[in-house]
Write an enzyme that holds these catalytic residues in place. Structure first.
Site, PDB file in Angstrom:
ATOM      1  N   GLU A 275     101.505  14.757 132.750  1.00 11.30           N
ATOM      2  CA  GLU A 275     102.693  15.221 132.020  1.00 11.30           C
ATOM      3  C   GLU A 275     103.923  14.492 132.559  1.00 11.30           C
ATOM      4  O   GLU A 275     104.204  14.543 133.758  1.00 11.30           O
ATOM      5  CB  GLU A 275     102.859  16.734 132.204  1.00 11.30           C
ATOM      6  CG  GLU A 275     104.038  17.278 131.444  1.00 11.30           C
ATOM      7  CD  GLU A 275     104.141  18.804 131.510  1.00 11.30           C
ATOM      8  OE1 GLU A 275     104.121  19.368 132.611  1.00 11.30           O
ATOM      9  OE2 GLU A 275     104.224  19.430 130.430  1.00 11.30           O
TER      10      GLU A 275
ATOM     11  N   GLU B  19     102.456  30.121 131.913  1.00  9.68           N
ATOM     12  CA  GLU B  19     102.623  29.170 130.811  1.00  9.68           C
ATOM     13  C   GLU B  19     103.007  27.849 131.457  1.00  9.68           C
ATOM     14  O   GLU B  19     104.102  27.718 132.010  1.00  9.68           O
ATOM     15  CB  GLU B  19     103.701  29.693 129.852  1.00  9.68           C
ATOM     16  CG  GLU B  19     103.568  29.126 128.465  1.00  9.68           C
ATOM     17  CD  GLU B  19     104.491  27.956 128.275  1.00  9.68           C
ATOM     18  OE1 GLU B  19     104.047  26.817 128.564  1.00  9.68           O
ATOM     19  OE2 GLU B  19     105.634  28.165 127.860  1.00  9.68           O
TER      20      GLU B  19
ATOM     21  N   CYS C  89     107.038  21.808 127.199  1.00  5.83           N
ATOM     22  CA  CYS C  89     105.666  21.911 127.692  1.00  5.83           C
ATOM     23  C   CYS C  89     104.668  21.494 126.613  1.00  5.83           C
ATOM     24  O   CYS C  89     103.583  21.034 126.918  1.00  5.83           O
ATOM     25  CB  CYS C  89     105.395  23.333 128.159  1.00  5.83           C
ATOM     26  SG  CYS C  89     105.976  24.545 126.990  1.00  5.83           S
TER      27      CYS C  89
ATOM     28  N   LYS D 156     114.073  35.548 137.780  1.00  7.41           N
ATOM     29  CA  LYS D 156     114.724  34.452 138.522  1.00  7.41           C
ATOM     30  C   LYS D 156     114.874  33.253 137.605  1.00  7.41           C
ATOM     31  O   LYS D 156     113.888  32.751 137.059  1.00  7.41           O
ATOM     32  CB  LYS D 156     113.905  34.038 139.746  1.00  7.41           C
ATOM     33  CG  LYS D 156     114.695  33.056 140.627  1.00  7.41           C
ATOM     34  CD  LYS D 156     113.863  32.364 141.662  1.00  7.41           C
ATOM     35  CE  LYS D 156     113.165  31.128 141.135  1.00  7.41           C
ATOM     36  NZ  LYS D 156     114.095  30.058 140.672  1.00  7.41           N
TER      37      LYS D 156
HETATM   38  O1  TXE Z   1     108.941  22.930 137.974  1.00  6.99           O
HETATM   39  P1  TXE Z   1     108.617  24.173 138.873  1.00  6.99           P
HETATM   40  P2  TXE Z   1     109.954  21.720 138.222  1.00  6.99           P
HETATM   41  C1  TXE Z   1     106.604  20.808 134.573  1.00  6.99           C
HETATM   42  C2  TXE Z   1     107.059  19.419 134.155  1.00  6.99           C
HETATM   43  C3  TXE Z   1     108.021  19.043 135.223  1.00  6.99           C
HETATM   44  C4  TXE Z   1     107.350  19.652 136.421  1.00  6.99           C
HETATM   45  C5  TXE Z   1     108.248  19.914 137.591  1.00  6.99           C
HETATM   46  O2  TXE Z   1     105.964  18.541 134.181  1.00  6.99           O
HETATM   47  O3  TXE Z   1     108.148  17.652 135.371  1.00  6.99           O
HETATM   48  O4  TXE Z   1     106.851  20.879 135.950  1.00  6.99           O
HETATM   49  O5  TXE Z   1     109.379  20.668 137.209  1.00  6.99           O
HETATM   50  C6  TXE Z   1     110.128  28.146 140.299  1.00  6.99           C
HETATM   51  N1  TXE Z   1     106.944  30.107 143.824  1.00  6.99           N
HETATM   52  N2  TXE Z   1     107.343  21.866 133.928  1.00  6.99           N
HETATM   53  O6  TXE Z   1     109.858  21.189 139.594  1.00  6.99           O
HETATM   54  O7  TXE Z   1     108.802  23.801 140.301  1.00  6.99           O
HETATM   55  C7  TXE Z   1     111.373  27.317 140.148  1.00  6.99           C
HETATM   56  O8  TXE Z   1     112.411  27.806 140.975  1.00  6.99           O
HETATM   57  C8  TXE Z   1     107.533  30.706 142.782  1.00  6.99           C
HETATM   58  C9  TXE Z   1     106.714  22.461 132.773  1.00  6.99           C
HETATM   59  O9  TXE Z   1     111.296  22.147 137.816  1.00  6.99           O
HETATM   60  O10 TXE Z   1     107.314  24.690 138.426  1.00  6.99           O
HETATM   61  C10 TXE Z   1     111.650  27.476 138.649  1.00  6.99           C
HETATM   62  O11 TXE Z   1     112.287  28.715 138.425  1.00  6.99           O
HETATM   63  N3  TXE Z   1     108.356  30.053 141.932  1.00  6.99           N
HETATM   64  C11 TXE Z   1     107.430  23.603 132.267  1.00  6.99           C
HETATM   65  C12 TXE Z   1     110.249  27.496 138.057  1.00  6.99           C
HETATM   66  O12 TXE Z   1     109.379  27.859 139.127  1.00  6.99           O
HETATM   67  C13 TXE Z   1     108.563  28.744 142.133  1.00  6.99           C
HETATM   68  C14 TXE Z   1     108.832  23.818 132.534  1.00  6.99           C
HETATM   69  C15 TXE Z   1     109.770  26.155 137.500  1.00  6.99           C
HETATM   70  O13 TXE Z   1     109.807  25.203 138.515  1.00  6.99           O
HETATM   71  C16 TXE Z   1     107.951  28.062 143.215  1.00  6.99           C
HETATM   72  C17 TXE Z   1     109.302  23.186 133.743  1.00  6.99           C
HETATM   73  C18 TXE Z   1     107.118  28.796 144.074  1.00  6.99           C
HETATM   74  N4  TXE Z   1     106.489  28.230 145.110  1.00  6.99           N
HETATM   75  C19 TXE Z   1     108.570  22.224 134.361  1.00  6.99           C
HETATM   76  N5  TXE Z   1     108.324  26.770 143.160  1.00  6.99           N
HETATM   77  C20 TXE Z   1     106.909  24.316 131.066  1.00  6.99           C
HETATM   78  N6  TXE Z   1     105.678  24.841 131.120  1.00  6.99           N
HETATM   79  O14 TXE Z   1     107.642  24.478 130.092  1.00  6.99           O
HETATM   80  C21 TXE Z   1     109.145  26.636 142.093  1.00  6.99           C
HETATM   81  N7  TXE Z   1     109.308  27.827 141.472  1.00  6.99           N
END
Ligand code: TXE
Length: 498
Positions: A397, A266, A300, A190
């Site tokens: 973060e 991650e 990240c 996804k």
């Molecule tokens: O992340 P989400 P968001 C961190 C960074 C950022 C914060 C929020 O601090 O400001 O996260 O970003 C899916 N069950 N990182 O809101 O929500 C979502 O659809 C299963 C760090 O965008 O974690 C997307 O595909 N999946 C980071 C993915 O998770 C779910 C990169 C990331 O979204 C879900 C991005 C659920 N309940 C953000 N809810 C890194 N480690 O590189 C969301 N998703």
């Protein structure tokens, strides 16, 4: 009028192209059961690029069934050599389509097209690297007693759910698909709802590379619906996730509450970037700047906490400000752009709230601190000084072009402040002393420590987090462990009865 399964789009860099909009299941683009769609925005202009179809639980079921059928069917019998060939074909197609993939990535995510090209090149490298591993995944024979023959097999786990973020859409796509396929698994991936376009263009290449139907399935959709359906699915054997720590915890809970699927995570970071007084200052400034402002701070492993030894602190701050002020912020398709817009309004607001929190807490804005322009999610490169360890901007973060800089006196203090975080993804040390480099690198609690460099990831080297930055390692040989399970087979040779 209902949305077709593709639309004609145009990018400034690569001209017109056909953008798929459907869910990629069984090697075909299909409409979801409920026919839902969502809009994809251009973060540079805040305008709608197009709509794509949205997967719900029902579509996740269909995609998982396709992946299951492929896994239990012909894919199981596919030779490791052929799995390697398919990944190599895919890598070659990434290279052949580099311009268009990079352009779509820039359009959708806002990253500078020059940086997007590097992402696509790295994605191809990653796919080829795991293509090389496919026929080198070996078990072993273990001698115990003379009347037994024991061997260990490394078997695929099965159907892997993969949930990726929006900061490196196609690079994350390759980090997930490469090792899963090398090890003989099938995939339901996804993409992030902010950046579904590149994943769908790359899905076309799956079919072109010759993958059998159902082996790689790519769906667009939202985390709370499609993501949650994957992580709680009873027929998904493993879930690999990159994203926020908050959602990482939810995925672990979903796995625990369903079929105890294997989980690798991650997650976020708050990485320290430590500069000692003996460092080559020009080099250190370049890497500190790149460490935080690369990809608009949406990494990240971003080096968001900068610690500089007292004796060079004032000089360093002046030079760093000078350097960061020269980062060109603007249109991702313009030739000299280094920093484009943040990915979305939500991320933009989150970052601007952190900047406000920093100002309110009494931190000093050395440069930046504002929105740039009045259209698109652009934010000025921002450096805060006069910070304390308990400030929100130092602890949490931010995931934007915002860092804090402060001074330290001794090596021990540098190690202490470097480690004073719940995260542990990355860290860096800048010094000319081999002893300082190794001593500090060994003492920092982080999955990756860079010395006199930053953000130099490579698909041959494992990457992942200590502490709350994650579980498991991606890349390198380590990633194979995430996608295989060990089977022990013990054969009795003699005929003595027990
Ligand atoms: O992340 P989400 P968001 C961190 C960074 C950022 C914060 C929020 O601090 O400001 O996260 O970003 C899916 N069950 N990182 O809101 O929500 C979502 O659809 C299963 C760090 O965008 O974690 C997307 O595909 N999946 C980071 C993915 O998770 C779910 C990169 C990331 O979204 C879900 C991005 C659920 N309940 C953000 N809810 C890194 N480690 O590189 C969301 N998703």
């Amino acid at each position: 009028m209902s949305l077709g399964l593709s639309v004609q789009l145009e990018t400034p860099h690569a001209g017109k192209y056909e953008q798929p909009t459907g869910l990629f299941i069984n090697n075909e683009f299909v409409k979801p059961v409920d026919g839902k769609t969502f809009e994809v925005l251009n973060p540079s202009t805040e305008e709608v690029i197009c709509s794509v179809y949205e997967a719900t639980e029902k579509d996740v079921d269909i995609a998982v069934a396709a992946a299951r059928k492929a896994f239990e069917g012909p894919w199981r019998k596919e030779t490791p050599e052929n799995r390697g060939k398919l990944l190599n074909n895919l890598a070659a197609l990434f290279e052949k389509n580099l311009d268009i993939l990079a352009a779509v990535e820039s359009l959708d995510n806002g990253k500078a097209v020059s940086m997007a090209k590097v992402d696509i090149g790295m994605a191809a490298g990653c796919l080829r690297y795991y293509g090389g591993w496919a026929d080198k995944i070996e078990g072993k024979v273990i001698d115990t007693t003379p009347d037994t023959f024991n061997y260990i097999r490394k078997e695929p786990i099965g159907v892997c759910g993969q949930i990726i973020p929006w900061n490196f859409p196609l690079l994350m796509w390759s980090w997930k698909i490469g090792p899963a396929i090398a090890c003989g698994n099938t995939v339901v991936l996804k993409s992030a709802e902010q950046t579904p376009l590149g994943a769908l263009v790359a899905a076309k290449l799956i079919k072109e590379a010759g993958f059998p139907p159902g082996v790689v399935n790519i769906i667009s959709g939202f985390g709370k619906v499609a993501g949650a359906a994957i992580s709680s699915h009873m027929d998904v054997d493993k879930v690999a996730f990159t994203g926020s720590t908050v959602v990482g915890r939810q995925i672990l809970k979903a796995a625990a509450g369903s079929n105890l699927k294997k989980v690798t995570l991650e997650l976020g970071g708050k990485s320290p970037n430590i500069v000692f007084e003996d460092a080559d200052i020009d080099n250190a400034i370049s890497w500190v700047n790149f460490g935080i402002f690369f990809n608009h701070g949406q990494c990240c492993c971003a080096g968001s906490r900068i610690y500089v030894q007292e004796s060079i602190y004032d000089k360093f701050v002046e030079r760093f400000k000078e350097r960061a002020s020269k980062n060109v912020v603007g249109d991702p398709f313009a030739k000299d752009t280094f920093q484009g817009p943040q990915v979305s309004q939500v991320q933009f607001d989150r970052i601007m709230n952190y900047i406000k929190a920093g100002k309110d807490a009494g931190a000093k804005v050395e440069i930046g601190g504002n929105r740039k322009g009045d259209k698109g999610y652009f934010i000025e490169p921002t450096i805060f000084s006069n910070v304390t360890e308990d400030m929100q901007i130092v602890k949490e973060e931010i995931f934007g072009p915002v860092c804090s800089i402060s001074k330290f006196k001794t090596k021990e203090e540098a190690i202490r402040v470097g480690n004073s975080t719940t995260y542990g993804l990355a860290a860096a040390v800048h010094t000319k002393s081999l002893n300082t480099a190794i001593e500090v690198a060994n003492a920092l609690k982080a999955g990756t420590v860079w010395v006199n460099t930053y953000n130099t990831l490579h698909h041959q080297m494992p990457f992942g987090g200590f502490k709350e930055s994650g579980i498991g390692r991606e890349l390198g040989e380590d990633a194979l462990a995430n996608y295989t399970q060990t089977k022990t087979v013990s054969i009795r040779l003699g005929d003595a009865l027990f």
